[in-house]
Design a protein around this motif. Structure first.
Motif, PDB file in Angstrom:
ATOM      1  N   ALA A   9       0.838  -1.197   0.000  1.00  0.00           N
ATOM      2  CA  ALA A   9       0.000   0.000   0.000  1.00  0.00           C
ATOM      3  C   ALA A   9       0.879   1.256   0.000  1.00  0.00           C
ATOM      4  N   ILE A  14       3.874   1.534  -1.199  1.00  0.00           N
ATOM      5  CA  ILE A  14       4.484   1.692  -2.535  1.00  0.00           C
ATOM      6  C   ILE A  14       3.496   2.364  -3.485  1.00  0.00           C
ATOM      7  N   GLY A  15       2.247   1.921  -3.473  1.00  0.00           N
ATOM      8  CA  GLY A  15       1.199   2.511  -4.322  1.00  0.00           C
ATOM      9  C   GLY A  15       1.002   3.983  -4.022  1.00  0.00           C
ATOM     10  N   LEU A  16       0.960   4.299  -2.731  1.00  0.00           N
ATOM     11  CA  LEU A  16       0.753   5.684  -2.282  1.00  0.00           C
ATOM     12  C   LEU A  16       1.904   6.582  -2.757  1.00  0.00           C
ATOM     13  N   ALA A  65       4.009   6.056  -5.175  1.00  0.00           N
ATOM     14  CA  ALA A  65       4.040   6.177  -6.643  1.00  0.00           C
ATOM     15  C   ALA A  65       3.029   7.212  -7.120  1.00  0.00           C
ATOM     16  N   ALA A  66       1.831   7.204  -6.519  1.00  0.00           N
ATOM     17  CA  ALA A  66       0.793   8.174  -6.917  1.00  0.00           C
ATOM     18  C   ALA A  66       1.262   9.598  -6.638  1.00  0.00           C
TER      19      ALA A  66
END
Lengths: 44, 343
Positions: free
Chosen positions: A7, A9-11, A13-14
């Motif tokens: 999660a 990593i996703g955050l 990246a965004a």
């Protein structure tokens, strides 16, 4: 724990994508060489 | 393997779910801006109109008066004003050129409009002026902000050099577009004479010395596409008079111009087409992508949870190498086989 890491990593990246795109912005461009019109043009 | 895939899907789900609000509320206000190098023209016409004949100093009905409006973004001035103001600035050099039925100049008013590229708030840098007179604008001019609201705005009137409310009067449909209709009425007001007069020998000074003043009233109407804030149509019911002084002889006042000014049809069609395409770009950032990303994020999250649940189901053959199922318990020692007892 792994789910949290995924999660994060996703955050990250965004945020990275949006911050990069907004920091790049749009190109400045050049002043148009066209004149301020003093005749009635035929068509736009 | 399934659990690894569910973690990857979870990362993407968070990525898209976070991207959706970031795009709408962080990126859009920073990315949506009026380009500094804009060049636009518009032609408006009054058919018929009343014009002052400066030879006889009497008003005359004419078949047509054209108003040619040009806006040109001055990139160098915008950079300079932007540095001084500390934000993204647009500088528009504009010219309103009014031509009589014979194409000859009736009036020309140059303007410089300086404003914030994102919010369209006026910026008091870079030499804003109307016909060479320094002005300090409040509110908007020419264009509304992106995502125009159903409310009154303050609109700058170049003739009076003042700002006044322009009223939201309802939502209409114009050439297939939903538009907000705005109206502003400027009551009879004494205004400066244009620096350039249509007849040689007559200057603002000679008119002023004769004790004659110029008065003006207008009702301006705009049909504004709310997503882009761009007017797709504009009209004005415009009247100008000269009042008092020795120039008019025994008359108190004389009409200089009177007419219902409307945007020329080919310019309406061109503007509507342009606004329809620009509108899609704004909608991409405010609606299509944020909602699309949110839906995608939700879908990926659901898929990730399903995979995770399946991976944990007892008897599942899945598992990552480092989470391999525990080795089978060592076989219990076989119980000693009792010798068959003799029956």
């Amino acid at each position: 724990m792994r789910a949290l890491a995924a999660a994060a990593i996703g955050l990250a990246a965004a945020f990275a994508l949006v911050l990069t795109v907004t920091a790049l912005g749009a190109p400045g461009g050049k002043t148009s060489p066209k004149p301020l019109l003093t005749t009635v043009p035929e068509h736009p | 393997m399934r659990r690894k895939a569910s973690l990857v899907l979870l990362a993407f789900a968070v990525f898209f779910a976070v991207l959706a609000p970031l795009l709408r509320w962080y990126a859009f206000p920073r990315l949506a801006k009026i380009p500094p190098d804009e060049y636009q023209t518009a032609v408006l016409e009054a058919k018929p109109a009343v014009l002052l004949d400066y030879g006889t100093m009497r008003p005359k009905k004419v078949p047509q008066v054209s108003i040619v409006q040009t806006l040109r973004g001055n990139v160098a001035a915008a950079k300079k004003a932007g540095k001084a103001a500390g934000r993204d600035v647009v500088v528009w050099d504009a010219l309103s050129y009014i031509a009589g039925p014979d194409g000859k100049m009736v009036s020309k008013i140059p303007e410089r409009y300086v404003f914030d590229a994102h919010s369209q708030d006026p910026v008091h840098q870079g030499g804003e002026h109307v016909d060479g007179d320094p002005v300090r604008r409040e509110g908007i001019e020419f264009k509304w902000p992106f995502l125009t609201e159903k409310r009154d705005y303050t609109y700058f009137d170049a003739q009076t050099r003042t700002s006044a409310p322009i009223h939201y009067k309802g939502t209409r449909t114009f050439r297939g577009l939903e538009v907000y209709y705005f109206e502003q009425t400027i009551p009879w007001t004494k205004v400066p004479l244009p620096k350039t007069m249509p007849v040689e020998g007559i200057t603002p000074e000679t008119v002023r010395k004769a004790g004659t003043t110029r008065w003006y009233t207008t009702k301006r109407m705009f049909w504004v596409e709310p997503t882009t804030g761009a007017p797709v149509n504009g009209e004005e019911i415009h009247r100008e008079e000269l009042r008092g002084g020795t120039l008019l002889g025994d008359r108190d006042k004389v009409t200089v111009f009177s007419g219902h000014v409307k945007m020329r049809e080919d310019y309406i069609a061109h503007t509507v087409k342009l606004v329809k395409s620009q509108r899609q770009l704004v909608l991409l950032l405010t609606t299509y992508l944020p909602w699309g990303f949110l839906a995608l994020g939700t879908g990926l999250l659901a898929l990730s949870l399903v995979l995770e649940a399946r991976g944990r189901r007892p008897g599942s053959d899945t598992g990552t190498p480092d989470e391999a199922p525990a080795p089978p318990p060592a076989p219990a020692p076989a119980p000693p086989v009792a010798p068959a007892s003799p029956v």
